[in-house]
Design a protein around this motif. Structure first.
Motif, mmCIF file in Angstrom:
data_model
loop_
_atom_site.group_PDB
_atom_site.id
_atom_site.type_symbol
_atom_site.label_atom_id
_atom_site.label_comp_id
_atom_site.label_asym_id
_atom_site.label_seq_id
_atom_site.Cartn_x
_atom_site.Cartn_y
_atom_site.Cartn_z
ATOM 1 N N MET A 1 0.829 -1.209 0.000
ATOM 2 C CA MET A 1 0.000 0.000 0.000
ATOM 3 C C MET A 1 0.865 1.262 0.000
ATOM 4 N N LYS A 2 1.938 1.219 0.765
ATOM 5 C CA LYS A 2 2.815 2.390 0.817
ATOM 6 C C LYS A 2 3.529 2.588 -0.513
ATOM 7 N N ARG A 3 3.925 1.472 -1.140
ATOM 8 C CA ARG A 3 4.568 1.571 -2.456
ATOM 9 C C ARG A 3 3.586 2.145 -3.469
ATOM 10 N N LYS A 4 2.339 1.652 -3.428
ATOM 11 C CA LYS A 4 1.337 2.123 -4.373
ATOM 12 C C LYS A 4 1.131 3.629 -4.258
ATOM 13 N N THR A 5 1.157 4.146 -3.044
ATOM 14 C CA THR A 5 0.998 5.586 -2.845
ATOM 15 C C THR A 5 2.134 6.353 -3.505
ATOM 16 N N VAL A 6 3.361 5.858 -3.318
ATOM 17 C CA VAL A 6 4.530 6.508 -3.936
ATOM 18 C C VAL A 6 4.418 6.444 -5.455
ATOM 19 N N GLU A 7 4.078 5.278 -5.989
ATOM 20 C CA GLU A 7 3.965 5.108 -7.441
ATOM 21 C C GLU A 7 2.958 6.086 -8.037
ATOM 22 N N THR A 8 1.789 6.180 -7.410
ATOM 23 C CA THR A 8 0.714 7.017 -7.950
ATOM 24 C C THR A 8 1.078 8.494 -7.931
ATOM 25 N N LEU A 9 1.615 8.958 -6.821
ATOM 26 C CA LEU A 9 1.982 10.374 -6.708
ATOM 27 C C LEU A 9 3.148 10.723 -7.622
ATOM 28 N N ALA A 10 4.130 9.831 -7.679
ATOM 29 C CA ALA A 10 5.304 10.097 -8.525
ATOM 30 C C ALA A 10 4.908 10.158 -9.993
ATOM 31 N N LEU A 11 4.023 9.253 -10.404
ATOM 32 C CA LEU A 11 3.556 9.262 -11.787
ATOM 33 C C LEU A 11 2.812 10.557 -12.101
ATOM 34 N N LYS A 12 1.974 10.991 -11.174
ATOM 35 C CA LYS A 12 1.208 12.220 -11.373
ATOM 36 C C LYS A 12 2.127 13.430 -11.557
ATOM 37 N N ILE A 13 3.123 13.545 -10.684
ATOM 38 C CA ILE A 13 4.043 14.690 -10.754
ATOM 39 C C ILE A 13 4.954 14.564 -11.963
ATOM 40 N N SER A 14 5.379 13.338 -12.266
ATOM 41 C CA SER A 14 6.223 13.095 -13.443
ATOM 42 C C SER A 14 5.514 13.555 -14.714
ATOM 43 N N ASN A 15 4.246 13.196 -14.855
ATOM 44 C CA ASN A 15 3.484 13.595 -16.037
ATOM 45 C C ASN A 15 3.343 15.109 -16.127
ATOM 46 N N ALA A 16 3.120 15.742 -14.975
ATOM 47 C CA ALA A 16 2.948 17.193 -14.967
ATOM 48 C C ALA A 16 4.238 17.911 -15.355
ATOM 49 N N VAL A 17 5.370 17.482 -14.782
ATOM 50 C CA VAL A 17 6.655 18.122 -15.094
ATOM 51 C C VAL A 17 7.021 17.876 -16.548
ATOM 52 N N ALA A 18 6.831 16.648 -17.036
ATOM 53 C CA ALA A 18 7.169 16.333 -18.423
ATOM 54 C C ALA A 18 6.297 17.134 -19.385
#
Length: 246
Positions: A1-18
């Motif tokens: 669950m903790k990994r999933k939270t990191v994955e989801t947030l990182a993907l969201k920010i990654s997409n925004a920055v890219a």
């Protein structure tokens, strides 16, 4: 669950920055921030921490710029917290092992709570549909039989009932209101089943079991006393029945 939270947030920010970098033709920033979706889910824990740290730092440096692209200050802050929590977990696996042991100890308790919910509440409520909506009731009974008696659970009794006969297919050691009977008619014609105090007579309230049908009953809903589960075949053909007793 903790990994999933990191994955989801990182993907969201990654997409925004890219996205911000692509719109503004910042090729270096785009290259640093543009991770594929699958890379977040397939990488090792160590690689995930590295990638997420890079994205967090890029997000912090470009907070104002990425807001129009679906991520903001709150997301970056939450990712930072989630990343710290995730690192704490993977660097101290004994905590996870202890939690797993505790969860395993609770499994029997949880299963018992679920069974109690079914047997004492839902099974009783669903009987109100036995006459008003027999299709729904029969579907529920079939599902309950599968739930209780999956392929790993062998029937307590398998027996052929000859035509025009009455057979005691099971005799419990003692009568208990919570004994749970599930019976399946393997034939094409109807039989009845009941709970009786004698192995040669039907109980007070026989229940009709049509061909191919499965029904479940608590002992208290079959009779006020009795240990013999009686099956009567009034037809002209043998009928096989399977019985599970819990």
């Amino acid at each position: 669950m903790k990994r999933k939270t990191v994955e989801t947030l990182a993907l969201k920010i990654s997409n925004a920055v890219a996205s911000f970098a692509a719109v503004n033709s910042d090729l270096i920033l785009k290259k640093r921030a543009d991770f594929s979706t699958s890379s977040w889910y397939s990488v090792s824990e160590e690689e995930l921490v590295t990638q997420a740290t890079i994205i967090r730092d890029l997000g912090q440096a470009n907070t104002a710029d990425i807001t129009p692209y679906g991520a903001g200050t709150a997301d970056v802050t939450t990712l930072s917290t989630a990343l710290t929590t995730f690192i704490d977990v993977i660097t101290n696996p004994t905590l996870a092992l202890d939690q797993r042991k505790n969860d395993n100890r609770r499994i029997p308790e949880i299963i018992d709570q679920i069974r109690t919910l079914f047997e004492e509440k839902l099974d009783v409520v669903m009987r109100s549909f036995e006459l008003s909506n027999p299709t729904l009731y029969h579907l529920y009974q079939s599902a309950r039989a599968i739930d209780i008696n999956g392929s790993a659970s062998q029937p307590t009794v398998m027996k052929d009932i000859l035509p025009g006969t009455l057979v005691a297919v099971h005799d419990a050691d003692t009568y208990s209101t919570t004994t749970f009977y599930t019976i399946q008619n393997m034939g094409e014609q109807s039989v009845t089943f009941s709970l009786s105090t004698a192995e040669t007579t039907e109980g007070p309230d026989p229940v009709l079991l049509s061909g191919g049908e499965t029904k479940s009953r608590l002992a208290e809903n079959l009779a006020a006393e009795g240990t013999y589960l009686i099956v009567k075949n009034p037809g002209t053909l043998p009928v096989g029945v399977r019985l599970w007793v819990e």
